[in-house]
Design a protein around this motif. Sequence first.
Motif, mmCIF file in Angstrom:
data_model
loop_
_atom_site.group_PDB
_atom_site.id
_atom_site.type_symbol
_atom_site.label_atom_id
_atom_site.label_comp_id
_atom_site.label_asym_id
_atom_site.label_seq_id
_atom_site.Cartn_x
_atom_site.Cartn_y
_atom_site.Cartn_z
ATOM 1 N N GLN A 5 0.836 -1.200 0.000
ATOM 2 C CA GLN A 5 0.000 0.000 0.000
ATOM 3 C C GLN A 5 0.873 1.254 0.000
ATOM 4 O O GLN A 5 1.895 1.312 0.694
ATOM 5 N N VAL A 6 0.470 2.225 -0.806
ATOM 6 C CA VAL A 6 1.128 3.534 -0.799
ATOM 7 C C VAL A 6 0.502 4.346 0.325
ATOM 8 O O VAL A 6 -0.694 4.650 0.293
ATOM 9 N N LYS A 7 1.309 4.688 1.325
ATOM 10 C CA LYS A 7 0.802 5.393 2.509
ATOM 11 C C LYS A 7 0.685 6.891 2.291
ATOM 12 O O LYS A 7 -0.143 7.563 2.905
ATOM 13 N N ALA A 8 1.557 7.438 1.447
ATOM 14 C CA ALA A 8 1.558 8.869 1.138
ATOM 15 C C ALA A 8 2.330 9.038 -0.164
ATOM 16 O O ALA A 8 3.090 8.151 -0.564
ATOM 17 N N VAL A 14 7.504 4.890 0.767
ATOM 18 C CA VAL A 14 6.114 5.052 1.209
ATOM 19 C C VAL A 14 5.299 3.787 0.957
ATOM 20 O O VAL A 14 4.141 3.714 1.385
ATOM 21 N N ALA A 16 4.320 0.132 1.818
ATOM 22 C CA ALA A 16 4.400 -0.722 3.005
ATOM 23 C C ALA A 16 3.516 -1.946 2.823
ATOM 24 O O ALA A 16 2.484 -1.893 2.146
ATOM 25 N N VAL A 18 0.789 -4.427 4.104
ATOM 26 C CA VAL A 18 -0.322 -4.330 5.046
ATOM 27 C C VAL A 18 -1.178 -5.584 4.948
ATOM 28 O O VAL A 18 -1.093 -6.346 3.990
ATOM 29 N N ARG A 47 2.935 7.080 -7.729
ATOM 30 C CA ARG A 47 3.283 7.006 -6.306
ATOM 31 C C ARG A 47 3.966 8.288 -5.826
ATOM 32 O O ARG A 47 3.786 8.740 -4.694
ATOM 33 N N PRO A 59 -3.675 8.573 -1.490
ATOM 34 C CA PRO A 59 -3.219 7.600 -0.482
ATOM 35 C C PRO A 59 -4.196 7.564 0.691
ATOM 36 O O PRO A 59 -4.835 8.578 0.989
ATOM 37 N N PRO A 60 -4.289 6.438 1.373
ATOM 38 C CA PRO A 60 -3.599 5.185 1.050
ATOM 39 C C PRO A 60 -4.313 4.437 -0.079
ATOM 40 O O PRO A 60 -5.537 4.431 -0.152
ATOM 41 N N TYR A 61 -3.520 3.812 -0.925
ATOM 42 C CA TYR A 61 -4.099 3.012 -2.003
ATOM 43 C C TYR A 61 -3.144 1.870 -2.350
ATOM 44 O O TYR A 61 -1.939 1.945 -2.094
#
Length: 357
Positions: A5-8, A14, A16, A18, A47, A59-61
């Motif tokens: 997942q792209v957190k930001a 970025v 991570a 999950v 991203r 994000p998140p996505y």
Amino acid sequence: MRAAQVKAFGGPEVLATVELPDPVPGPGELLIEVAHADTIFVETQVRAGLFRAYFPVEPPYVPGGGVAGTVTAVGADVDGGWVGRRVTSFVDGSYAERVTVPATAPTPVPDGVDLRTAAALVHDGVTAAGLLERTAVAPGDRVLILGASGGMGTLLIQLARARGARVVAAARGARKSALVRELGADAVVDVSERDWADRAREALGRPAPTRAAETARAGAAGSAAATEAAGATGAKGAKGATGAADVVLDGVGGELGLSAFSLTADGGRFSAHGAPSGGFATVDAAEAERRGVTLFGIGDLQFGEAEARRMSAHVLAEAAAGRLRPVIGAQFPLTEAAAAHAAIEGRELVGKVVLGM
């Protein structure tokens, strides 16, 4: 299930791993157990927060748009015969162990094609086949390919040659130049050399050599780039003006792409579909119109579901027949998606990167 997942918006860090709820197929849907996820360069740019007008995600996505795997369940009103079938499919959020897709989306993977190879053809295979259709590449056309050593470029070389075109491949450095020659390029130019455009013009203006003669010359010179630059005859090419391309396929953008536009023959076709340099080639539309050059862009490579399935089936069949070989430079596990993005951005790899589950 696990997913990346792209957190930001930001750099590769970025991304991570999950845990997300397992998807459940609804009416008209299939559940795919993902074996491999496709990756393409633009996913690293999205991203980073670029091209928001084209990719309005927040994000998140979960990034990614293509998978290869096995159907494990179906929703209501879906033929149960799908269960157990190996398929590829476009999907939003492919960096995940499981995905659901409409039952109309998947393409069956033929026997003889492994799922890793199939994943490498999801985006790049369909886009390459579609690009050659859009630009109407025909026998005898001289085609200049920028970004020829990348995931899509390596496929474009093979598919354009299969259409009877003469291919001049532009790549960076000796290793990438050697790869595109191995894949069947008729001539190779190294864009790291200052006079690469002159070398490309010379190669485009020369009659197509026999493969045997070309191989002999390459061995004697010891350098693919030097071979193509030496001994230019200045002869008129198969079509159009001397030293120009009937079709330019720009998968790089920026200044390189703009230089390639000058190599397009009057009345030719120029596709600015790639921007790993940070932006698409900024071609003067008025000049293109004056010269009769037809321009194509990323918007011309949006395909409907049926069209995408048709082209996907075509490239998978070509792979099964041994006529098309995607080049996979590296595979990373899903948990190392950040490292995969860093490798893609580093541009040292040839071919493309896939994620394994």
